[in-house]
Design a protein around this motif. Sequence first.
Motif, PDB file in Angstrom:
ATOM      1  N   LEU A  22      81.963  54.124  69.521  1.00  0.00           N
ATOM      2  CA  LEU A  22      83.705  53.423  69.373  1.00  0.00           C
ATOM      3  C   LEU A  22      83.392  53.380  70.447  1.00  0.00           C
ATOM      4  N   PHE A  23      84.166  54.630  71.373  1.00  0.00           N
ATOM      5  CA  PHE A  23      84.361  54.186  72.160  1.00  0.00           C
ATOM      6  C   PHE A  23      83.313  54.055  73.829  1.00  0.00           C
ATOM      7  N   SER A  25      81.044  51.137  72.795  1.00  0.00           N
ATOM      8  CA  SER A  25      81.047  50.840  72.372  1.00  0.00           C
ATOM      9  C   SER A  25      82.219  49.103  73.204  1.00  0.00           C
ATOM     10  N   GLU A  26      83.389  49.979  73.455  1.00  0.00           N
ATOM     11  CA  GLU A  26      84.443  48.932  73.283  1.00  0.00           C
ATOM     12  C   GLU A  26      84.395  48.929  74.953  1.00  0.00           C
ATOM     13  N   PHE A  27      84.667  50.363  75.895  1.00  0.00           N
ATOM     14  CA  PHE A  27      85.093  50.474  77.134  1.00  0.00           C
ATOM     15  C   PHE A  27      84.388  50.546  78.563  1.00  0.00           C
ATOM     16  N   PHE A  30      78.660  46.965  77.310  1.00  0.00           N
ATOM     17  CA  PHE A  30      78.333  45.346  76.041  1.00  0.00           C
ATOM     18  C   PHE A  30      77.060  45.894  76.040  1.00  0.00           C
ATOM     19  N   TYR A  45      74.951  55.403  74.863  1.00  0.00           N
ATOM     20  CA  TYR A  45      74.202  55.601  74.007  1.00  0.00           C
ATOM     21  C   TYR A  45      73.443  56.755  72.947  1.00  0.00           C
TER      22      TYR A  45
END
Length: 64
Positions: A22-23, A25-27, A30, A45
């Motif tokens: 989550l971190f 992919s958010e910060f 992308f 990842y």
Amino acid sequence: MKRKVINTPESILVVSSFLMILFISEFLVFIPSLEYVFERGTLWYVFPFLTLILALHSFSNREA
């Protein structure tokens, strides 16, 4: 037959891998489409997926 229950280290690995995904992919990274999956930035990842695989391997190979 005895049921297997996830233990504390395995649960920490599972939860931390999802939080890392989550971190990242958010910060950090992308991925707009499938053609960008193998770019250098997506190597972030690898670590969360390795920790998830480690948790699943530990759970599946543990004696009940």
